[in-house]
Write a protein that holds these residues in place. Structure first.
Motif, PDB file in Angstrom:
ATOM      1  N   LEU A 140       0.822  -1.198   0.000  1.00 40.52           N
ATOM      2  CA  LEU A 140       0.000   0.000   0.000  1.00 40.52           C
ATOM      3  C   LEU A 140       0.857   1.250   0.000  1.00 40.52           C
ATOM      4  CD1 LEU A 140      -3.209  -0.074   2.138  1.00 40.52           C
ATOM      5  CD2 LEU A 140      -2.908   0.360  -0.244  1.00 40.52           C
ATOM      6  N   ARG A 141       1.960   1.201  -0.749  1.00 41.95           N
ATOM      7  CA  ARG A 141       2.858   2.353  -0.764  1.00 41.95           C
ATOM      8  C   ARG A 141       2.140   3.596  -1.244  1.00 41.95           C
ATOM      9  NH1 ARG A 141       8.275   1.729  -1.084  1.00 41.95           N
ATOM     10  NH2 ARG A 141       7.935  -0.070   0.208  1.00 41.95           N
ATOM     11  N   ASP A 142       1.337   3.429  -2.260  1.00 42.04           N
ATOM     12  CA  ASP A 142       0.594   4.562  -2.820  1.00 42.04           C
ATOM     13  C   ASP A 142      -0.782   4.631  -2.192  1.00 42.04           C
ATOM     14  OD1 ASP A 142       1.689   4.814  -6.262  1.00 42.04           O
ATOM     15  OD2 ASP A 142       2.209   5.929  -4.461  1.00 42.04           O
ATOM     16  N   TRP A 143      -0.812   4.856  -0.897  1.00 42.13           N
ATOM     17  CA  TRP A 143      -2.124   4.826  -0.248  1.00 42.13           C
ATOM     18  C   TRP A 143      -2.975   5.980  -0.739  1.00 42.13           C
ATOM     19  CZ3 TRP A 143      -3.437   9.224   2.292  1.00 42.13           C
ATOM     20  CH2 TRP A 143      -2.386  10.051   2.670  1.00 42.13           C
ATOM     21  N   ASP A 144      -4.265   5.790  -0.665  1.00 44.66           N
ATOM     22  CA  ASP A 144      -5.175   6.892  -0.950  1.00 44.66           C
ATOM     23  C   ASP A 144      -6.415   6.665  -0.107  1.00 44.66           C
ATOM     24  OD1 ASP A 144      -7.669   6.150  -3.078  1.00 44.66           O
ATOM     25  OD2 ASP A 144      -6.103   4.667  -2.795  1.00 44.66           O
ATOM     26  N   LEU A 145      -7.125   7.727   0.186  1.00 44.24           N
ATOM     27  CA  LEU A 145      -8.294   7.579   1.052  1.00 44.24           C
ATOM     28  C   LEU A 145      -9.601   7.617   0.278  1.00 44.24           C
ATOM     29  CD1 LEU A 145      -7.289   9.639   4.183  1.00 44.24           C
ATOM     30  CD2 LEU A 145      -7.529   7.206   3.968  1.00 44.24           C
ATOM     31  N   TRP A 146      -9.524   7.706  -1.048  1.00 40.56           N
ATOM     32  CA  TRP A 146     -10.777   7.760  -1.817  1.00 40.56           C
ATOM     33  C   TRP A 146     -11.509   6.437  -1.782  1.00 40.56           C
ATOM     34  CZ3 TRP A 146     -12.781  12.122  -2.873  1.00 40.56           C
ATOM     35  CH2 TRP A 146     -11.947  13.224  -3.060  1.00 40.56           C
ATOM     36  N   GLY A 147     -10.760   5.359  -1.993  1.00 45.71           N
ATOM     37  CA  GLY A 147     -11.390   4.048  -1.955  1.00 45.71           C
ATOM     38  C   GLY A 147     -12.114   3.807  -0.642  1.00 45.71           C
ATOM     39  N   PRO A 148     -11.415   3.961   0.486  1.00 42.93           N
ATOM     40  CA  PRO A 148     -12.107   3.778   1.765  1.00 42.93           C
ATOM     41  C   PRO A 148     -13.316   4.681   1.917  1.00 42.93           C
ATOM     42  CG  PRO A 148      -9.765   3.800   2.118  1.00 42.93           C
ATOM     43  CD  PRO A 148      -9.983   4.099   0.685  1.00 42.93           C
ATOM     44  N   PHE A 149     -13.189   5.926   1.459  1.00 41.56           N
ATOM     45  CA  PHE A 149     -14.320   6.841   1.576  1.00 41.56           C
ATOM     46  C   PHE A 149     -15.533   6.296   0.842  1.00 41.56           C
ATOM     47  CE2 PHE A 149     -16.668  10.596   1.990  1.00 41.56           C
ATOM     48  CZ  PHE A 149     -17.118  11.017   0.763  1.00 41.56           C
ATOM     49  N   PHE A 150     -15.312   5.872  -0.427  1.00 36.05           N
ATOM     50  CA  PHE A 150     -16.431   5.333  -1.202  1.00 36.05           C
ATOM     51  C   PHE A 150     -17.022   4.106  -0.544  1.00 36.05           C
ATOM     52  CE2 PHE A 150     -16.338   8.386  -4.202  1.00 36.05           C
ATOM     53  CZ  PHE A 150     -15.265   8.408  -5.057  1.00 36.05           C
ATOM     54  N   PHE A 151     -16.155   3.205  -0.037  1.00 38.85           N
ATOM     55  CA  PHE A 151     -16.676   1.970   0.531  1.00 38.85           C
ATOM     56  C   PHE A 151     -17.439   2.221   1.819  1.00 38.85           C
ATOM     57  CE2 PHE A 151     -15.054  -0.101  -2.807  1.00 38.85           C
ATOM     58  CZ  PHE A 151     -13.692  -0.320  -2.839  1.00 38.85           C
ATOM     59  N   ILE A 152     -16.945   3.128   2.640  1.00 41.12           N
ATOM     60  CA  ILE A 152     -17.665   3.402   3.888  1.00 41.12           C
ATOM     61  C   ILE A 152     -19.028   4.031   3.586  1.00 41.12           C
ATOM     62  CG2 ILE A 152     -17.658   4.751   5.997  1.00 41.12           C
ATOM     63  CD1 ILE A 152     -14.785   4.381   6.284  1.00 41.12           C
ATOM     64  N   VAL A 153     -19.030   4.977   2.670  1.00 43.26           N
ATOM     65  CA  VAL A 153     -20.315   5.610   2.333  1.00 43.26           C
ATOM     66  C   VAL A 153     -21.264   4.590   1.720  1.00 43.26           C
ATOM     67  CG1 VAL A 153     -21.406   7.270   0.777  1.00 43.26           C
ATOM     68  CG2 VAL A 153     -19.422   7.931   2.103  1.00 43.26           C
ATOM     69  N   PHE A 154     -20.726   3.724   0.860  1.00 41.42           N
ATOM     70  CA  PHE A 154     -21.554   2.720   0.214  1.00 41.42           C
ATOM     71  C   PHE A 154     -22.129   1.766   1.240  1.00 41.42           C
ATOM     72  CE2 PHE A 154     -23.118   0.237  -3.147  1.00 41.42           C
ATOM     73  CZ  PHE A 154     -22.891  -1.091  -2.847  1.00 41.42           C
ATOM     74  N   LEU A 155     -21.290   1.341   2.154  1.00 38.93           N
ATOM     75  CA  LEU A 155     -21.762   0.431   3.197  1.00 38.93           C
ATOM     76  C   LEU A 155     -22.840   1.094   4.041  1.00 38.93           C
ATOM     77  CD1 LEU A 155     -21.348  -2.337   4.355  1.00 38.93           C
ATOM     78  CD2 LEU A 155     -19.480  -1.491   5.714  1.00 38.93           C
ATOM     79  N   GLY A 156     -22.596   2.350   4.404  1.00 38.99           N
ATOM     80  CA  GLY A 156     -23.593   3.076   5.186  1.00 38.99           C
ATOM     81  C   GLY A 156     -24.913   3.221   4.453  1.00 38.99           C
ATOM     82  N   LEU A 157     -24.809   3.545   3.166  1.00 44.46           N
ATOM     83  CA  LEU A 157     -26.030   3.708   2.369  1.00 44.46           C
ATOM     84  C   LEU A 157     -26.792   2.401   2.255  1.00 44.46           C
ATOM     85  CD1 LEU A 157     -25.026   6.045  -0.564  1.00 44.46           C
ATOM     86  CD2 LEU A 157     -26.674   6.482   1.230  1.00 44.46           C
ATOM     87  N   THR A 158     -26.041   1.311   2.033  1.00 46.31           N
ATOM     88  CA  THR A 158     -26.707   0.019   1.890  1.00 46.31           C
ATOM     89  C   THR A 158     -27.416  -0.365   3.172  1.00 46.31           C
ATOM     90  OG1 THR A 158     -24.751  -0.540   0.609  1.00 46.31           O
ATOM     91  CG2 THR A 158     -26.351  -2.276   0.970  1.00 46.31           C
ATOM     92  N   LEU A 159     -26.727  -0.178   4.295  1.00 45.31           N
ATOM     93  CA  LEU A 159     -27.360  -0.502   5.571  1.00 45.31           C
ATOM     94  C   LEU A 159     -28.575   0.375   5.812  1.00 45.31           C
ATOM     95  CD1 LEU A 159     -24.259  -0.995   7.834  1.00 45.31           C
ATOM     96  CD2 LEU A 159     -25.869  -2.713   7.088  1.00 45.31           C
ATOM     97  N   SER A 160     -28.434   1.639   5.461  1.00 46.86           N
ATOM     98  CA  SER A 160     -29.543   2.559   5.677  1.00 46.86           C
ATOM     99  C   SER A 160     -30.735   2.191   4.797  1.00 46.86           C
ATOM    100  CB  SER A 160     -29.072   3.984   5.379  1.00 46.86           C
ATOM    101  OG  SER A 160     -30.157   4.829   5.242  1.00 46.86           O
TER     102      SER A 160
END
Lengths: 279, 183
Positions: free
Chosen positions: A141-161
């Motif tokens: 994960l040398r080239d880390w980025d926070l976009w992927g996690p952001f999308f996945f967390i929002v997606f998970l939240g939306l799905t649960l909601s």
């Protein structure tokens, strides 16, 4: 050569700068021209193919076709600005090549978008899917980025909601807050256990490992039967834990591996229960 | 949030300036107006945070480059250490940057952060923890950009000084050498 965590800041006074800028404008045009720095190539590709030297971000002075006394002092000065010796291979830029060389400062916007999207996909593939680089997790994960996690967390939240029939807003807020705060706390946990991990790299990793659970939540949203939900969630849970395991375990002292891993698994298990229990 | 500029040069990159301001203003406007029109917290949260994240990306990758010629990012080097990299255009291009553009850039950056702080105080007063979450996320994105670009600008100034010092030193050396060669 490592720079340490931050570039040290120099005090700069405006009068000095004005004076110096006058000096530059007055005399320096004949001597050298500073090109914009080209970026380190590891940014554009999967981190395996690292450049043989870390390219410095600073502007360098090319020993171009200028009076010889300047040339003799310039490489010495350039060497003190932590220029790697191999960097001279880039210095073919003479004073008349004033068109900007291709680099991240002048690239078209579309290239930036493409580069970031490619990075998200490659990070996802590195973390979640089996690949040869899992043996060396620090490099993955040398080239880390926070976009992927952001999308996945929002997606998970939306799905649960969406799956929830009542209190949708609270479900979303709770899911988002737990996942975000959980990732931060888990990272702090690893750091406090004396582990060697970069804060953002670990956040990024924990976020990417949510991908299987997000897929599982999507399936559970579409499928009503509890048994199937349990099966799907356990499978994706196992997948998430398998994805997170090598990174966390290599980051800490082997004797403290369980202390670092247990909270991660606990968080993923509780998210799994959350997914099953939502009706 | 549109600044009134003294007469002189116009914006050099009007489209970039527009986008720079657009997403910030949209996030703030949506957040403020949604309290009146929309009931669902989820929609408010997702749309506001999405707009704020989009704005963060645009400022970091596009308007920072084009309006002020600065760029910052984080890399992890061979030893596994985290390194903050700063990049700026060469001195000539930096001097050629449009003053209006950079004025707009920096002021909207600061003003947005201040606006989010105010909104955060409001939601604190009203004891709305959910909205505090939204404000917290948007505020951290703004502050990240401010800190990154400020460090980048200081770094650029430091490089001007270094370059100038070395130019002075090299001129001094060359004049010394020519003086000695005469003798």
């Amino acid at each position: 050569m490592s720079y340490g965590d931050t570039i040290p800041l120099h005090p700069s006074s405006q009068s000095d700068i004005d004076e110096i800028e006058n000096l530059i404008n007055a005399g320096a045009h004949s001597a050298t021209v500073l090109p914009a720095r080209a970026p380190s190539p590891s940014r554009a590709s999967i981190p395996v193919s690292h450049s043989p030297f870390p390219l410095p971000p600073y502007q360098k002075m090319p020993p171009s076709s200028s009076p010889t006394p300047v040339v003799s002092s310039v490489p010495a000065a350039a060497a003190t600005t932590t220029t790697a010796p191999g960097g001279s291979s880039r210095i073919g830029i003479s004073t008349d090549a004033l068109e900007s060389p291709p680099d991240t400062l002048t690239e078209p916007v579309f290239d930036t978008v493409k580069r970031d999207l490619t990075r998200i996909v490659s990070n996802l593939k590195l973390v979640v899917f089996p690949n040869p680089y899992r043996e060396d997790p620090g490099r993955a994960l040398r080239d880390w980025d926070l976009w992927g996690p952001f999308f996945f967390i929002v997606f998970l939240g939306l799905t649960l909601s969406w799956s929830a029939s009542v209190k949708k807003s609270e479900v979303f807020a709770v899911a988002f807050a737990i996942l975000a705060a959980g990732a931060i706390i888990l990272t702090l946990n690893v750091l406090l256990l004396g582990g060697h991990i970069i804060f953002f790299q670990s956040l990024s990793l924990l976020g990417y490992c949510l991908f299987p659970l997000a897929v599982g939540a999507l399936v559970c949203m579409l499928e009503g039967n509890v048994i199937i939900k349990i099966v799907v969630v356990s499978m994706t849970l196992a997948w998430s834990c398998w994805a997170a395991y090598p990174f966390i375990s290599t980051a800490v002292n082997p004797r403290r591996k369980a202390l670092a891993l247990y909270p991660v698994f606990l968080m993923y298990i509780s998210v799994g229960f959350f997914i099953i229990a939502i009706d | 949030m549109d600044p009134v500029q003294p007469a002189g040069e116009n914006y050099a990159n009007p489209k970039t300036c527009l986008f720079h301001v657009l997403f910030k203003a949209a996030a703030l406007a949506f957040y403020i107006l949604s309290a009146i029109f929309i009931d669902s917290f989820v929609i408010i949260f997702v749309v506001t945070v999405f707009l704020a994240a989009l704005d963060f990306w645009v400022v970091k990758n596009v308007s920072g480059r084009i309006l002020v010629g600065l760029r910052w990012w984080n890399e992890i080097d061979e030893q596994g250490e985290s390194v903050w990299k700063f990049e700026c255009l060469d001195q000539e291009s930096l001097a050629r940057m449009n003053k209006k553009d950079s004025w707009l850039f920096w002021w909207t950056l600061y003003l947005t952060a201040v606006a989010w702080i105010f909104l955060g105080i409001f939601s604190l007063i009203r004891f709305q923890a959910d909205y505090l979450l939204v404000v917290g996320v948007c505020l951290s994105l703004s502050i990240a950009n401010i800190v990154g670009f400020t460090k980048c600008r200081k770094d650029a100034k430091k490089q001007i000084q270094q370059f100038a010092t070395q130019t002075i030193a090299s001129h001094f050396t060359s004049s010394l050498q020519s003086a000695f060669s005469v003798v």
